[in-house]
Write a protein that holds these residues in place. Structure first.
Motif: not given
Length: 224
Positions: A143-146, A185-190
């Protein structure tokens, strides 16, 4: 001799008639009294005297507000803050809160981008370990956070203590944060960058007042 008396009497009678004509006689119907015959000056041609000009106010330096400042600290923190000031005369509540605001933003941004090196300089070992563990877990999940800190609405000292040589100050932050978490995959999780969420955190900063290093470090974090 008689002639002189007669002449003096005539002069006195003449003067009396003149005084009566000037002072005692009423003016005739179309005759203006003597006091009104004096030509009055034209008001338009007479320069007006300007009112006295008040002295201009000179700017004075604002007076420093004594403790406690209701907008900066709770009353329960006052005794601790005074103890810290007694140990370090250079300590200033306003400057500390400005630095705390800056540190709050720097720590959050370092955590969001996974910068452990910056976190190690801003936090003590225990707090750093907690952030580092969360960064590793995030990376393991792919996961990645922006995120971005929109604004800090409030930073307020809610507690303070001094046990020589260490000072500790707890600050309550109210901030607006926008963040989004994406999977591998780049899909928004939250989350969403379009909607800022109010965040409340309570962080404690500490410093050894005998140390040359003037920086405070985060030694405890909690949600408000």
């Amino acid at each position: 001799m008689i002639v002189e008396i007669v002449i003096l009497a005539m002069i006195a009678a003449f003067l009396g008639l003149r005084l009566y004509a000037v002072l005692g006689r009423r003016p005739e119907q179309n005759e203006e009294p003597l006091r009104r015959r004096v030509e009055q000056p034209d008001p338009a041609s007479t320069p007006r005297s300007l009112p006295p000009r008040l002295p201009e106010k000179t700017a004075t330096a604002p007076r420093a507000l004594p403790l406690p400042q209701d907008s900066q600290l709770d009353s329960r923190a006052e005794a601790g803050v005074r103890a810290i000031i007694g140990a370090d005369r250079r300590f200033d509540v306003g400057q500390f809160l400005a630095g705390a605001r800056g540190a709050y933003g720097m720590v959050l941004e370092a955590f969001w981008r996974g910068d452990k090196e910056d976190l190690s300089q801003l936090c003590d070992s225990d707090v750093y370990a907690g952030f580092a563990e969360a960064i590793d877990a995030r990376a393991a999940a792919g996961e990645a956070i922006t995120a971005k800190l929109i604004r800090i609405e409030e930073a307020r000292i809610v507690d303070a203590s001094y046990t020589a040589p260490r000072a500790r100050i707890t600050v309550s932050f109210v901030a607006d944060v926008a963040s989004v978490t994406r999977d591998a995959s780049g899909a928004v999780v939250a989350g969403s960058l379009d909607d800022a969420i109010e965040t409340r955190d309570v962080w404690t900063f500490s410093r050894d007042l005998t140390a040359r290093d003037p920086d405070w470090v985060v030694d405890e974090t909690d949600e408000g």
